[in-house]
Design a protein around this motif. Structure first.
Motif, PDB file in Angstrom:
ATOM      1  N   ASN A 234       0.826  -1.196   0.000  1.00 18.61           N
ATOM      2  CA  ASN A 234       0.000   0.000   0.000  1.00 18.61           C
ATOM      3  C   ASN A 234       0.866   1.254   0.000  1.00 18.61           C
ATOM      4  O   ASN A 234       0.556   2.250  -0.678  1.00 18.61           O
ATOM      5  CB  ASN A 234      -0.916   0.001   1.221  1.00 18.61           C
ATOM      6  N   TYR A 235       1.979   1.223   0.742  1.00 14.14           N
ATOM      7  CA  TYR A 235       2.890   2.367   0.772  1.00 14.14           C
ATOM      8  C   TYR A 235       3.571   2.553  -0.589  1.00 14.14           C
ATOM      9  O   TYR A 235       3.676   3.672  -1.090  1.00 14.14           O
ATOM     10  CB  TYR A 235       3.944   2.173   1.864  1.00 14.14           C
ATOM     11  N   VAL A 236       4.012   1.446  -1.184  1.00 16.29           N
ATOM     12  CA  VAL A 236       4.657   1.511  -2.495  1.00 16.29           C
ATOM     13  C   VAL A 236       3.686   2.067  -3.544  1.00 16.29           C
ATOM     14  O   VAL A 236       4.063   2.846  -4.427  1.00 16.29           O
ATOM     15  CB  VAL A 236       5.166   0.116  -2.913  1.00 16.29           C
ATOM     16  N   ALA A 237       2.399   1.689  -3.432  1.00 14.92           N
ATOM     17  CA  ALA A 237       1.393   2.114  -4.414  1.00 14.92           C
ATOM     18  C   ALA A 237       1.129   3.613  -4.380  1.00 14.92           C
ATOM     19  O   ALA A 237       0.559   4.153  -5.333  1.00 14.92           O
ATOM     20  CB  ALA A 237       0.083   1.349  -4.185  1.00 14.92           C
ATOM     21  N   LEU A 238       1.524   4.294  -3.307  1.00 16.80           N
ATOM     22  CA  LEU A 238       1.351   5.748  -3.256  1.00 16.80           C
ATOM     23  C   LEU A 238       2.122   6.444  -4.366  1.00 16.80           C
ATOM     24  O   LEU A 238       1.745   7.537  -4.811  1.00 16.80           O
ATOM     25  CB  LEU A 238       1.809   6.285  -1.891  1.00 16.80           C
ATOM     26  N   ASP A 239       3.211   5.825  -4.825  1.00 12.20           N
ATOM     27  CA  ASP A 239       4.048   6.421  -5.869  1.00 12.20           C
ATOM     28  C   ASP A 239       4.022   5.622  -7.160  1.00 12.20           C
ATOM     29  O   ASP A 239       4.726   5.967  -8.105  1.00 12.20           O
ATOM     30  CB  ASP A 239       5.500   6.519  -5.379  1.00 12.20           C
ATOM     31  N   ARG A 240       3.196   4.563  -7.208  1.00 14.51           N
ATOM     32  CA  ARG A 240       3.204   3.701  -8.381  1.00 14.51           C
ATOM     33  C   ARG A 240       1.783   3.356  -8.803  1.00 14.51           C
ATOM     34  O   ARG A 240       1.134   2.500  -8.190  1.00 14.51           O
ATOM     35  CB  ARG A 240       3.996   2.416  -8.092  1.00 14.51           C
ATOM     36  N   PRO A 241       1.281   4.003  -9.852  1.00 14.32           N
ATOM     37  CA  PRO A 241      -0.078   3.689 -10.325  1.00 14.32           C
ATOM     38  C   PRO A 241      -0.238   2.225 -10.730  1.00 14.32           C
ATOM     39  O   PRO A 241      -1.340   1.685 -10.656  1.00 14.32           O
ATOM     40  CB  PRO A 241      -0.251   4.616 -11.541  1.00 14.32           C
TER      41      PRO A 241
ATOM     42  N   VAL B  44      -5.929  11.439 -13.187  1.00 14.04           N
ATOM     43  CA  VAL B  44      -6.104  12.865 -13.446  1.00 14.04           C
ATOM     44  C   VAL B  44      -4.826  13.392 -14.097  1.00 14.04           C
ATOM     45  O   VAL B  44      -3.727  13.182 -13.567  1.00 14.04           O
ATOM     46  CB  VAL B  44      -6.389  13.644 -12.150  1.00 14.04           C
ATOM     47  N   CYS B  45      -4.966  14.032 -15.237  1.00 16.32           N
ATOM     48  CA  CYS B  45      -3.812  14.543 -15.973  1.00 16.32           C
ATOM     49  C   CYS B  45      -3.967  16.038 -16.245  1.00 16.32           C
ATOM     50  O   CYS B  45      -5.074  16.531 -16.470  1.00 16.32           O
ATOM     51  CB  CYS B  45      -3.644  13.824 -17.312  1.00 16.32           C
ATOM     52  N   ARG B  46      -2.841  16.713 -16.218  1.00 15.04           N
ATOM     53  CA  ARG B  46      -2.774  18.081 -16.708  1.00 15.04           C
ATOM     54  C   ARG B  46      -1.793  18.089 -17.863  1.00 15.04           C
ATOM     55  O   ARG B  46      -0.592  17.880 -17.663  1.00 15.04           O
ATOM     56  CB  ARG B  46      -2.322  19.049 -15.622  1.00 15.04           C
ATOM     57  N   GLY B  47      -2.311  18.276 -19.057  1.00 10.40           N
ATOM     58  CA  GLY B  47      -1.485  18.072 -20.232  1.00 10.40           C
ATOM     59  C   GLY B  47      -1.093  16.610 -20.309  1.00 10.40           C
ATOM     60  O   GLY B  47      -1.928  15.722 -20.249  1.00 10.40           O
ATOM     61  N   GLN B  48       0.207  16.344 -20.392  1.00  9.57           N
ATOM     62  CA  GLN B  48       0.721  14.978 -20.425  1.00  9.57           C
ATOM     63  C   GLN B  48       1.170  14.496 -19.049  1.00  9.57           C
ATOM     64  O   GLN B  48       1.727  13.408 -18.917  1.00  9.57           O
ATOM     65  CB  GLN B  48       1.895  14.899 -21.412  1.00  9.57           C
ATOM     66  N   HIS B  49       0.923  15.287 -18.012  1.00  2.00           N
ATOM     67  CA  HIS B  49       1.397  14.947 -16.677  1.00  2.00           C
ATOM     68  C   HIS B  49       0.327  14.238 -15.863  1.00  2.00           C
ATOM     69  O   HIS B  49      -0.805  14.730 -15.759  1.00  2.00           O
ATOM     70  CB  HIS B  49       1.824  16.206 -15.920  1.00  2.00           C
ATOM     71  N   THR B  50       0.666  13.100 -15.279  1.00  2.00           N
ATOM     72  CA  THR B  50      -0.216  12.408 -14.349  1.00  2.00           C
ATOM     73  C   THR B  50      -0.037  13.046 -12.974  1.00  2.00           C
ATOM     74  O   THR B  50       1.038  12.969 -12.381  1.00  2.00           O
ATOM     75  CB  THR B  50       0.131  10.915 -14.267  1.00  2.00           C
ATOM     76  N   ILE B  51      -1.082  13.688 -12.459  1.00  2.00           N
ATOM     77  CA  ILE B  51      -0.958  14.392 -11.182  1.00  2.00           C
ATOM     78  C   ILE B  51      -1.707  13.701 -10.050  1.00  2.00           C
ATOM     79  O   ILE B  51      -1.484  14.010  -8.885  1.00  2.00           O
ATOM     80  CB  ILE B  51      -1.448  15.855 -11.313  1.00  2.00           C
ATOM     81  N   SER B  52      -2.584  12.745 -10.372  1.00  2.00           N
ATOM     82  CA  SER B  52      -3.303  12.020  -9.323  1.00  2.00           C
ATOM     83  C   SER B  52      -3.930  10.766  -9.921  1.00  2.00           C
ATOM     84  O   SER B  52      -4.188  10.705 -11.130  1.00  2.00           O
ATOM     85  CB  SER B  52      -4.386  12.915  -8.712  1.00  2.00           C
ATOM     86  N   TRP B  53      -4.171   9.767  -9.074  1.00  2.00           N
ATOM     87  CA  TRP B  53      -4.849   8.546  -9.510  1.00  2.00           C
ATOM     88  C   TRP B  53      -5.503   7.892  -8.304  1.00  2.00           C
ATOM     89  O   TRP B  53      -5.182   8.197  -7.158  1.00  2.00           O
ATOM     90  CB  TRP B  53      -3.854   7.590 -10.180  1.00  2.00           C
ATOM     91  N   TRP B  54      -6.443   6.991  -8.552  1.00  2.00           N
ATOM     92  CA  TRP B  54      -7.109   6.301  -7.454  1.00  2.00           C
ATOM     93  C   TRP B  54      -7.636   4.946  -7.923  1.00  2.00           C
ATOM     94  O   TRP B  54      -7.790   4.695  -9.122  1.00  2.00           O
ATOM     95  CB  TRP B  54      -8.267   7.139  -6.892  1.00  2.00           C
ATOM     96  N   CYS B  55      -7.892   4.071  -6.952  1.00  2.00           N
ATOM     97  CA  CYS B  55      -8.474   2.758  -7.202  1.00  2.00           C
ATOM     98  C   CYS B  55      -9.248   2.385  -5.942  1.00  2.00           C
ATOM     99  O   CYS B  55      -8.659   2.233  -4.877  1.00  2.00           O
ATOM    100  CB  CYS B  55      -7.379   1.734  -7.499  1.00  2.00           C
ATOM    101  N   LYS B  56     -10.560   2.252  -6.059  1.00  3.18           N
ATOM    102  CA  LYS B  56     -11.392   2.109  -4.864  1.00  3.18           C
ATOM    103  C   LYS B  56     -12.551   1.153  -5.116  1.00  3.18           C
ATOM    104  O   LYS B  56     -13.186   1.185  -6.178  1.00  3.18           O
ATOM    105  CB  LYS B  56     -11.933   3.487  -4.454  1.00  3.18           C
ATOM    106  N   LEU B  57     -12.831   0.319  -4.117  1.00  2.46           N
ATOM    107  CA  LEU B  57     -13.978  -0.587  -4.191  1.00  2.46           C
ATOM    108  C   LEU B  57     -15.256   0.202  -3.923  1.00  2.46           C
ATOM    109  O   LEU B  57     -15.351   0.925  -2.918  1.00  2.46           O
ATOM    110  CB  LEU B  57     -13.844  -1.702  -3.155  1.00  2.46           C
TER     111      LEU B  57
END
Length: 230
Positions: free
Chosen positions: A132-139, A212-225
């Motif tokens: 879970n900690y690793v996933a904070l920086d890895r989509p 979530v992207c701004r231009g070509q930059h990935t700035i946020s992501w999520w995965c939720k039940l």
């Protein structure tokens, strides 16, 4: 915790407890540091694009690296090595994906799996927390981390295979850096979303994911039940 700006000096400050990450022109950073040193003892790292400047620094266990084409953000990979040792998988063979969807069977009544022993359950929970900690920086770890975390309350026999699958995937890809290459100013943001439509075979609930992207930059992501069964 928060993000602050100084409009006159064009400084942006990210604060997390007693850690600060500041971006701005070199002389403005010096002004900020001089004011803090009047009251606090500081340990300072500076990264810049000047001739003799350092190109890398660490913040909250993450590496921020400056390149000629942009900025890279890389998470801490020490947890990958820890899991390999704890699960005795230092020499395991890597796999291409961190998760494989279980194959549905129609061979009669399902046999309830037994609970893991106390020691193995603790080992499972510790691994799930690291993932879970690793996933904070890895989509690429978001979905597998979500599934692993869902079993932490009462891990059963067979759940450990999920952890082993993730470790084998991380064996082949222990380090991932997100690149923010220089780009033209973009208007607004772009959001991509999807669902696996009742992918959880036990609860019949769906998992929703998004980027979530701004231009070509990935700035946020999520995965939720999802909480409801649609």
């Amino acid at each position: 915790n928060g993000v602050f700006t100084h409009p006159e000096r064009d400084l942006r400050v990210v604060v997390h407890v007693d850690d600060f990450l500041i971006s701005g022109e070199g002389h403005q950073l010096q002004w900020f540091r001089d004011h803090l040193t009047q009251k606090y003892e500081l340990k300072v790292q500076v990264a810049g694009w000047g001739h003799d400047d350092n190109r890398e620094l660490q913040f909250l266990g993450r590496v921020i690296r400056l390149t000629q084409t942009g900025i890279e953000l890389e998470g801490d990979d020490k947890h990958v090595e820890m899991m390999e040792k704890e699960w005795d998988m230092t020499h395991c063979n890597p796999v291409a994906t961190p998760y494989v969807k279980p194959v549905a069977t129609v061979t009669g009544a399902q046999v309830e799996a037994k609970h893991l022993s106390s020691a193995n359950a603790t080992l499972y929970r510790r691994a799930a927390a690291r993932i879970n900690y690793v996933a904070l920086d890895r989509p690429d770890q978001s979905f597998a981390s979500r599934v692993a975390s869902s079993h932490t309350s009462c891990p059963k026999e067979g759940d450990d295979q999920l952890i082993k699958r993730i470790i084998r995937y991380l064996k082949g890809k222990p380090r991932v850096a997100i690149r923010y290459q220089f780009q033209d100013e973009s208007e607004g943001i772009t959001v991509f979303t999807d669902s696996d439509w009742a992918g959880d075979k036990v609860t019949r609930k769906s998992t929703s994911g998004g980027v979530v992207c701004r231009g070509q930059h990935t700035i946020s992501w999520w995965c939720k039940l999802q909480s409801n069964i649609a």
